[in-house]
Design a protein around this motif. Structure first.
Motif, PDB file in Angstrom:
ATOM      1  N   UNK A   1       2.793  -4.665  -7.213  1.00  0.00           N
ATOM      2  CA  UNK A   1       2.313  -4.728  -5.834  1.00  0.00           C
ATOM      3  C   UNK A   1       0.853  -5.132  -5.737  1.00  0.00           C
ATOM      4  N   UNK A   2       0.103  -5.015  -6.855  1.00  0.00           N
ATOM      5  CA  UNK A   2      -1.308  -5.415  -6.783  1.00  0.00           C
ATOM      6  C   UNK A   2      -1.468  -6.918  -6.552  1.00  0.00           C
ATOM      7  N   UNK A   3      -0.397  -7.698  -6.801  1.00  0.00           N
ATOM      8  CA  UNK A   3      -0.468  -9.133  -6.530  1.00  0.00           C
ATOM      9  C   UNK A   3      -0.232  -9.469  -5.057  1.00  0.00           C
TER      10      UNK A   3
ATOM     11  N   UNK B   1      14.563   0.318 -12.232  1.00  0.00           N
ATOM     12  CA  UNK B   1      13.667   0.783 -11.172  1.00  0.00           C
ATOM     13  C   UNK B   1      12.512  -0.186 -10.976  1.00  0.00           C
ATOM     14  N   UNK B   2      11.707   0.089  -9.972  1.00  0.00           N
ATOM     15  CA  UNK B   2      10.456  -0.648  -9.774  1.00  0.00           C
ATOM     16  C   UNK B   2       9.334   0.362  -9.675  1.00  0.00           C
ATOM     17  N   UNK B   3       8.103  -0.085  -9.934  1.00  0.00           N
ATOM     18  CA  UNK B   3       6.972   0.848  -9.994  1.00  0.00           C
ATOM     19  C   UNK B   3       5.714   0.152  -9.506  1.00  0.00           C
ATOM     20  N   UNK B   4       4.993   0.834  -8.615  1.00  0.00           N
ATOM     21  CA  UNK B   4       3.774   0.280  -8.036  1.00  0.00           C
ATOM     22  C   UNK B   4       2.605   1.252  -8.182  1.00  0.00           C
ATOM     23  N   UNK B   5       1.409   0.713  -8.042  1.00  0.00           N
ATOM     24  CA  UNK B   5       0.261   1.625  -8.034  1.00  0.00           C
ATOM     25  C   UNK B   5       0.124   2.233  -6.645  1.00  0.00           C
ATOM     26  N   UNK B   6      -0.796   3.191  -6.479  1.00  0.00           N
ATOM     27  CA  UNK B   6      -0.731   4.072  -5.321  1.00  0.00           C
ATOM     28  C   UNK B   6      -1.096   3.428  -3.990  1.00  0.00           C
TER      29      UNK B   6
ATOM     30  N   UNK C   1      -2.627   0.829   4.245  1.00  0.00           N
ATOM     31  CA  UNK C   1      -1.882   0.563   5.470  1.00  0.00           C
ATOM     32  C   UNK C   1      -1.205  -0.801   5.503  1.00  0.00           C
ATOM     33  N   UNK C   2      -1.809  -1.816   4.879  1.00  0.00           N
ATOM     34  CA  UNK C   2      -1.268  -3.169   4.990  1.00  0.00           C
ATOM     35  C   UNK C   2      -0.531  -3.627   3.740  1.00  0.00           C
ATOM     36  N   UNK C   3      -0.179  -2.714   2.845  1.00  0.00           N
ATOM     37  CA  UNK C   3       0.580  -3.088   1.655  1.00  0.00           C
ATOM     38  C   UNK C   3       2.019  -3.427   2.039  1.00  0.00           C
TER      39      UNK C   3
END
Length: 414
Positions: free
Chosen positions: A142-144, A181-186, A192-194
């Motif tokens: 998700x950081x991308x 599974x999938x895994x994201x950072x916090x 709010x806009x992730x």
């Protein structure tokens, strides 16, 4: 209860895939198995394995299988991350997605086809290995998708929904019935806009994964010995449950570590002990996978300073005090934690996630409850008045942040 470690090779870091040395890997795995841990999470670097969209290197895949087999010989199960992706401040993306071939990682049809083929290939290569747990789509991918990445691949939440479903399906096609599974950072829980949302994290895939790092403002605001710092991992575990449809959905604390200098080396063992103890007090915890196995060698340049010393073991494969703490916890074989009966209300609106972040009203209320001796969990505001949902989770008391925190004028807790 599973206890494991994110495997960082002691020789060459993740660049070891370029000149894979099975003897060095075996020595690393021996040092991990000696701690009494039962699984590892491993990280193929995507550009090394799929340097062209239609070329997945057979030798690299074979090396991954050899690593998994070596782990089996030592009683270690293996989870494999696919799309690496991002590791320790470095991005590893294949050239066919960047610069002159710039295409969106989450929405471009050709890129999606290439990603699905890659994940399916890795899963299929390991499908007959009894110690293969399953695939994680990628490490904190998700950081991308949003700021603060310097060159984000922007997408809508609906587009991320479709991407996650497609990638998880590819893993299932390759290795049916495994723990994919999938895994994201916090940012998933706090920003709010992730476009990667808490609902996706808590509803898609076999388990919910959380990654807990107290350098996100928690330790800076509250200090290394504070309730928020020592309970942060438990908070994310319990926060995730608000969005889960299954009241008994497992949660995997897939990454957690003791980052210096916020957690000084001399305090790392105490932080580890507290973090593990509080996480184990969370019902439905699948397991804890510490970051990471071995230190990053000082011969490698340009890592953030904190990355060099996060290992449970040194580059010489010697255990630190943190390793002994985790080994002792694994040896105790803890049983299930009791149900948490008090639930703090959190906003279902993903545009209000910052209320759950350090400094937000939900965050502060949760830790005030914790400091007062409560064992809170969380519930969405849209479910807080649903008796059937509360009963299924064993919740008998619902409180809002306003009921927990002082008024702005300094009033007392009600």
């Amino acid at each position: 209860m599973r206890f494991g470690v994110n495997y960082t090779p002691s020789v060459g870091w993740f660049h070891h895939w370029l000149d894979f040395d099975l003897d060095a890997v075996r020595a690393d795995l021996d040092s991990i198995a000696a701690l009494g841990l039962d699984h590892i999470r491993v990280f193929p670097l995507w550009p090394y394995f799929q340097p062209n969209r239609t070329l997945i290197r057979e030798r690299a895949v074979a090396d991954l299988v050899r690593l998994v087999d070596a782990a089996a010989e030592r009683g270690l199960d293996v989870n494999v991350d696919g799309l690496q992706g991002h590791l320790s401040s470095f991005d590893f993306l294949p050239a066919w997605t960047r610069t002159w071939h710039r295409r969106n990682l989450f929405t471009d049809p050709a890129v999606i086809e290439g990603q699905a083929a890659y994940l399916r290939t890795l899963a299929a290569a390991l499908a007959d290995r009894p110690n293969f747990l399953g695939m994680t789509l990628g490490n904190e991918i998700n950081q991308f998708a949003a700021d603060p990445h310097p060159d984000p691949d922007r997408a809508t939440t609906d587009q991320i929904d479709a991407w996650l479903e497609r990638m998880l399906a590819a893993c299932e096609q390759g290795a049916p019935g495994r723990l994919h599974l999938h895994a994201e950072y916090d940012a998933t829980w706090y920003q709010d806009d992730q476009p990667f949302t808490p609902a996706q994290a808590a509803q898609l895939g076999a388990v919910t994964a959380v990654h807990s790092w107290v350098f996100n403002g928690t330790a800076q605001r509250h200090g290394r010995l504070s309730v928020p710092t020592e309970h942060h991992a438990a908070y994310l575990i319990e926060l995730s449950k608000a969005w889960a449809d299954d009241p008994r959905r497992p949660v995997w604390l897939q990454e957690v570590g003791a980052p210096a200098p916020l957690i000084p080396a001399e305090h790392a063992a105490a932080f580890t002990e507290a973090t593990v103890a509080h996480a184990l007090d969370c019902p439905d915890l699948w397991g804890i996978t510490w970051w990471c196995s071995h230190d990053v060698s000082r011969q490698l340049a340009d890592f953030p300073e904190l990355e060099y010393g996060l290992g449970l073991l040194t580059n010489e494969r010697q255990p630190k005090d943190t390793a002994r703490v985790l080994a002792e916890a694994a040896a105790r074989k803890p049983g299930p934690a009791p149900v948490r009966t008090t639930a703090l209300v959190v906003p279902a609106d993903p545009a209000a996630r910052s209320r759950c972040a350090p400094g937000g009203a939900v965050f502060d209320a949760y830790f005030r409850l914790t400091a007062d001796g409560a064992r809170p969990t969380t519930v969405l505001d849209t479910r807080a008045g649903n008796p059937a949902h509360l009963a299924a989770r064993g919740i008998t008391e619902v409180v809002t942040p306003d009921q927990v925190l002082p008024t702005p004028q300094g009033g007392t807790r009600s």
